[in-house]
Scaffold this motif. Sequence first.
Motif, short mmCIF file in Angstrom:
data_model
loop_
_atom_site.label_atom_id
_atom_site.label_comp_id
_atom_site.label_asym_id
_atom_site.label_seq_id
_atom_site.Cartn_x
_atom_site.Cartn_y
_atom_site.Cartn_z
N TYR A 291 42.60 39.09 35.53
CA TYR A 291 42.44 40.46 35.66
C TYR A 291 42.18 40.72 37.33
O TYR A 291 43.39 41.64 37.85
CB TYR A 291 42.23 41.20 35.04
CG TYR A 291 42.35 42.80 34.88
CD1 TYR A 291 43.94 43.44 34.05
CD2 TYR A 291 41.34 43.62 35.54
CE1 TYR A 291 44.23 44.57 34.57
CE2 TYR A 291 42.14 44.54 35.88
CZ TYR A 291 43.04 45.70 35.22
OH TYR A 291 43.52 46.77 35.46
N SER A 292 41.50 40.29 38.16
CA SER A 292 41.27 40.51 39.06
C SER A 292 42.18 39.80 40.23
O SER A 292 42.08 40.04 41.41
CB SER A 292 39.81 40.08 39.64
OG SER A 292 38.70 41.31 38.76
N SER A 293 42.86 38.64 39.84
CA SER A 293 43.75 37.78 40.82
C SER A 293 45.35 38.17 40.82
O SER A 293 46.10 39.45 39.85
CB SER A 293 44.06 36.38 40.08
OG SER A 293 44.79 36.57 38.63
N SER A 294 45.47 38.23 41.92
CA SER A 294 46.63 38.91 41.71
C SER A 294 48.28 38.09 41.34
O SER A 294 49.60 39.15 40.93
CB SER A 294 47.41 38.79 43.72
OG SER A 294 47.27 37.19 43.45
N LYS A 295 47.47 36.87 40.71
CA LYS A 295 48.19 36.09 39.57
C LYS A 295 49.09 38.10 38.30
O LYS A 295 49.98 37.61 37.22
CB LYS A 295 48.42 35.27 39.02
CG LYS A 295 48.38 34.03 40.60
CD LYS A 295 48.07 32.85 40.53
CE LYS A 295 48.13 32.01 41.21
NZ LYS A 295 47.70 30.65 40.30
#
Length: 334
Positions: A291-295
């Motif tokens: 969730y914290s990733s840009s993907k």
Amino acid sequence: MSCAGGACAAPSGPGWFGVVSVCVCVCVWGCVGTCFFLQMIETLVSSDARALLYQLTALLEQEVRCQPKGSGLRLIEAAHDNGLRMTARLRDFEVKDLLSLTQFFGFHTETFSLAVNFLDRFLSKMKVQPKHLGCVGLSCFYLAVKATEEERNVPLATDLIRISQYRFTVSDMMRMEKIVLEKLSWKVKATTAFQFLQLYHSLIHENLSCERKRYLNFERLETQLKACHCRIMFSKAKPSVLALSILALEIEEQKLLELTEALEFLQLQSKINNRDLTFWKELVLKCLTEYSSSKCSKPNVQKLKWIVSGRTARQLKHSYYRITHLPTIPETSS
């Protein structure tokens, strides 16, 4: 505390929440005993803490009756995306849309959590075609809004449909509401992970000093719960287990070692075994990392901003014409 020779040496002073800590040694087949705390609620110094623990007991008794059918959720997870059957991907997209609406109207996390509960309970019982999912989702959302939000903040059904950009009518949604209510046995109150998270946080917060309390931010915990709700897998967990997993991970992340004993007490009081807690903590950690990733695809409020930029905005009640930002997990104070 130490354990030797089948006997336990417990601290003589008051324990967590001013509770007398009693240690019992349990030996199985001659193995070394395992020590764990049994908290005596009757000796609680804090009447507020006692009331919260009674609330916890009541929630634990109710949570099984408010869960989606596990077999129904597994069928959704196993379904192939052929446009004819409900799939996990479609369900997750719908929940993200409901989260966008929650943010747009400034509704509480409790409302969103309840809407997800309604949706998953309905989907786990009924074979819903993808073309009807929007109507089902919005009906569940509207039921949750009317059950939890103040009446003055409840939008008109016509506004809700227009902002959601669906093509069904108010009559369609009212008919679907009735179907949903029938399948939920007309029970619009349900035990949710949000309620457990709120209760656990209130109980455990008492164990922190004033300067340390800011490290256990409830808004951050709420955002983490919202992220988990957007994955169907977490609807298979008991609400208490999901809430405690989120809290335990945050305590580890913030290195609040002084809360270890209190966390163990909550786990014991909630009858959650170590295996289940570890299993769901690992899944929550994976979810929050993604969730914290840009993907990661996050709820999109931009389309809602666009749809109310013209004539719709002039027709909306001013009291709930509010736009909030996308949810990000807030940083804790340094």
